[in-house]
Design an enzyme around this catalytic site. Sequence first.
Site, short mmCIF file in Angstrom:
data_model
loop_
_atom_site.label_atom_id
_atom_site.label_comp_id
_atom_site.label_asym_id
_atom_site.label_seq_id
_atom_site.Cartn_x
_atom_site.Cartn_y
_atom_site.Cartn_z
CG LEU A 81 -10.61 2.36 -47.19
CD1 LEU A 81 -10.65 3.80 -46.80
CD2 LEU A 81 -9.61 2.05 -48.64
CB ALA A 113 -5.69 -1.38 -43.91
NE ARG A 160 -10.42 4.87 -30.67
CZ ARG A 160 -11.38 5.65 -31.74
NH1 ARG A 160 -12.10 6.39 -31.17
NH2 ARG A 160 -11.43 5.77 -33.06
N GLY A 204 -15.31 14.44 -39.56
CA GLY A 204 -14.53 15.17 -40.64
C GLY A 204 -15.79 16.18 -41.08
C1 UD1 Z 1 -12.39 9.48 -41.59
C2 UD1 Z 1 -12.28 10.58 -42.79
C3 UD1 Z 1 -13.04 11.41 -41.91
C4 UD1 Z 1 -14.61 10.70 -41.77
C5 UD1 Z 1 -14.38 10.04 -41.03
C6 UD1 Z 1 -16.43 8.96 -40.88
C7 UD1 Z 1 -10.59 10.49 -43.53
C8 UD1 Z 1 -8.89 11.63 -43.55
N1 UD1 Z 1 -11.31 11.43 -42.80
O1 UD1 Z 1 -11.72 9.63 -40.16
O2 UD1 Z 1 -13.22 12.84 -42.46
O3 UD1 Z 1 -16.12 11.69 -40.73
O4 UD1 Z 1 -13.94 8.73 -41.70
O5 UD1 Z 1 -15.67 7.78 -39.80
O6 UD1 Z 1 -10.22 10.46 -44.44
N2 UD1 Z 1 -7.97 2.63 -42.92
C9 UD1 Z 1 -6.70 2.37 -43.45
N3 UD1 Z 1 -5.54 2.84 -43.97
C10 UD1 Z 1 -5.40 4.37 -43.16
C11 UD1 Z 1 -6.03 4.14 -42.50
C12 UD1 Z 1 -7.58 4.09 -42.66
O7 UD1 Z 1 -7.14 1.38 -44.14
O8 UD1 Z 1 -4.31 4.31 -43.23
C13 UD1 Z 1 -9.09 2.49 -42.96
C14 UD1 Z 1 -9.77 1.72 -41.65
O9 UD1 Z 1 -9.46 0.78 -40.96
C15 UD1 Z 1 -11.28 2.49 -40.76
C16 UD1 Z 1 -10.85 3.56 -42.95
O10 UD1 Z 1 -10.03 3.67 -43.49
O11 UD1 Z 1 -12.23 1.66 -42.26
C17 UD1 Z 1 -11.43 5.23 -41.87
O12 UD1 Z 1 -10.44 5.04 -40.91
P1 UD1 Z 1 -10.15 6.17 -40.21
O13 UD1 Z 1 -8.70 6.10 -39.38
O14 UD1 Z 1 -10.98 5.76 -38.28
O15 UD1 Z 1 -10.63 8.17 -40.31
P2 UD1 Z 1 -10.97 8.49 -39.28
O16 UD1 Z 1 -10.26 9.09 -38.94
O17 UD1 Z 1 -12.44 8.18 -38.79
#
Ligand code: UD1
Length: 463
Positions: free
Chosen positions: A8, A10, A15, A139
């Site tokens: 993942l 996207a 920040r 989480g």
């Molecule tokens: C997520 C987890 C959380 C965990 C944390 C670890 C969920 C709901 N939460 O939270 O439990 O402790 O990661 O770091 O999964 N991304 C996409 N598309 C999206 C949203 C995110 O590709 O629509 C990718 C981001 O680029 C990133 C990753 O997913 O690489 C995590 O996304 P982020 O928004 O940082 O999740 P957290 O809120 O940190």
Amino acid sequence: MTIQTVILAAGQGKRMHSNVPKVLHTLAGKPLLEYVIDTALTVSPDLSPIIVHGHQSELVRHAFTHYPIQWVEQKEQQGTGHALLQTLPQLASAATHVLILYGDVPLISTTTLQRLIDTTPTAALGILTATLNTPEGYGRIKRDAQNRIMSIVEEKDADEKDRLIKEINTGIYYVPIQQLKRWLPLLNNQNQQKEYYLTDIILQAVAEEMPIHAIQPDMREEISGVNDRSQLASLERFYQSQRIMHFMQQGVTFYDPARVDIRGEVSFGRDVTVDINVIFEGQVKIGKGCVIGPNTIIRNTILGEHVEIKANSVIDGAEIAAHVIVGPFARLRPGTIIAAHAHVGNFVEIKNSVIGEKTKINHLSYVGDSELGRSVNIGAGTITCNYDGFNKHKTIIGDHVQVGSDTTLIAPLVIEENAYIATATTVRKNVPAGALVFNTRDQQVREGWREAYDKKQEKKCVK
Ligand code: UD1
Ligand code: CA
């Protein structure tokens, strides 16, 4: 077991406050995402990783054209579950499991992932968790009285009691593909962030009584994500110290392990010593017993055994044989090949040239597009004029040639062996073997010139 890896990537990386997509920011000279791609390909070499991208997708794709990757676009970032949902049509039909990774968590190790894969029973969901003293932002893993994982609660949705939980979700899972395909379309966004949370697949696994198997990483830094530049910097320091430690264990001395940076693929022979403020970049091979002086940069270079690079030298794209001495203040540019026991001294620049055995270029010279034989001596301030404003030309100098100081060698030029070029000569034509070459420029002397000059000046003042 056939594993489809999904990365993942996207998210926007707000920040970072950067025009460069977050996953293209570098750690030890390599983009963050590339670490994860390499790891994914190590764990599952037969299936191309799927990368979910969105923000500045063109730039990200362009950076990895040399990798076998299936790109899946997530147009709107509606959460990690939504991101994974986009990959459903692309999941390899041969795959039995999906391993979920993150483009901004670069240091997750293949050993930890392999352990997760090996210890998770076939019909179970594997998850990587970590126990942290400061779990803020992650989480939290909720377990029941029997210590079974029941759910993951995001910090923003957590109540005070949940927030005290120190076991966190790293976001890395190993999931049977059939179940995942079924679960993802059922996710909803009824939460604080109005996002489709991938974490909610845990609820579905629990509802179906699928066992959940959790392990923890070998090192905490493996699961560290990069959200801002300060996290990037501390991960860089951690990674550098790990690598330096590894080389010290193999017999390399670093005068200060905290003041050396290795960006690229470097190998060291035994008993190499590295002084402070040295940067290694790209593909570098350092032979045994080499001595690397302070403030040097060594990039895409091979050093034979017992080479000495003295302080403040910049070596780029060179191949240097055993017992050569370079610097201080030398600059070797791409295409420099130096044979054994040669000396290159201070303020010498060499480019695209072959320097023979025992040849010496000790001071203030430019050698470009040249071939020098063995035991040649190049005097201070010698310049090969390799460029006529239109084309580059070659200078060839035979064995044992002596070139006097302040000499200009106008290429194309061949100086045959044993020739002797007198000091301050401009050499425009080829020189036969054993010849002496000099320019006729007589030294003129006017005695008493200064006194006469001073008198003239005095008269001017009186006027
Ligand atoms: C997520 C987890 C959380 C965990 C944390 C670890 C969920 C709901 N939460 O939270 O439990 O402790 O990661 O770091 O999964 N991304 C996409 N598309 C999206 C949203 C995110 O590709 O629509 C990718 C981001 O680029 C990133 C990753 O997913 O690489 C995590 O996304 P982020 O928004 O940082 O999740 P957290 O809120 O940190
Ligand atoms: Ca995050």
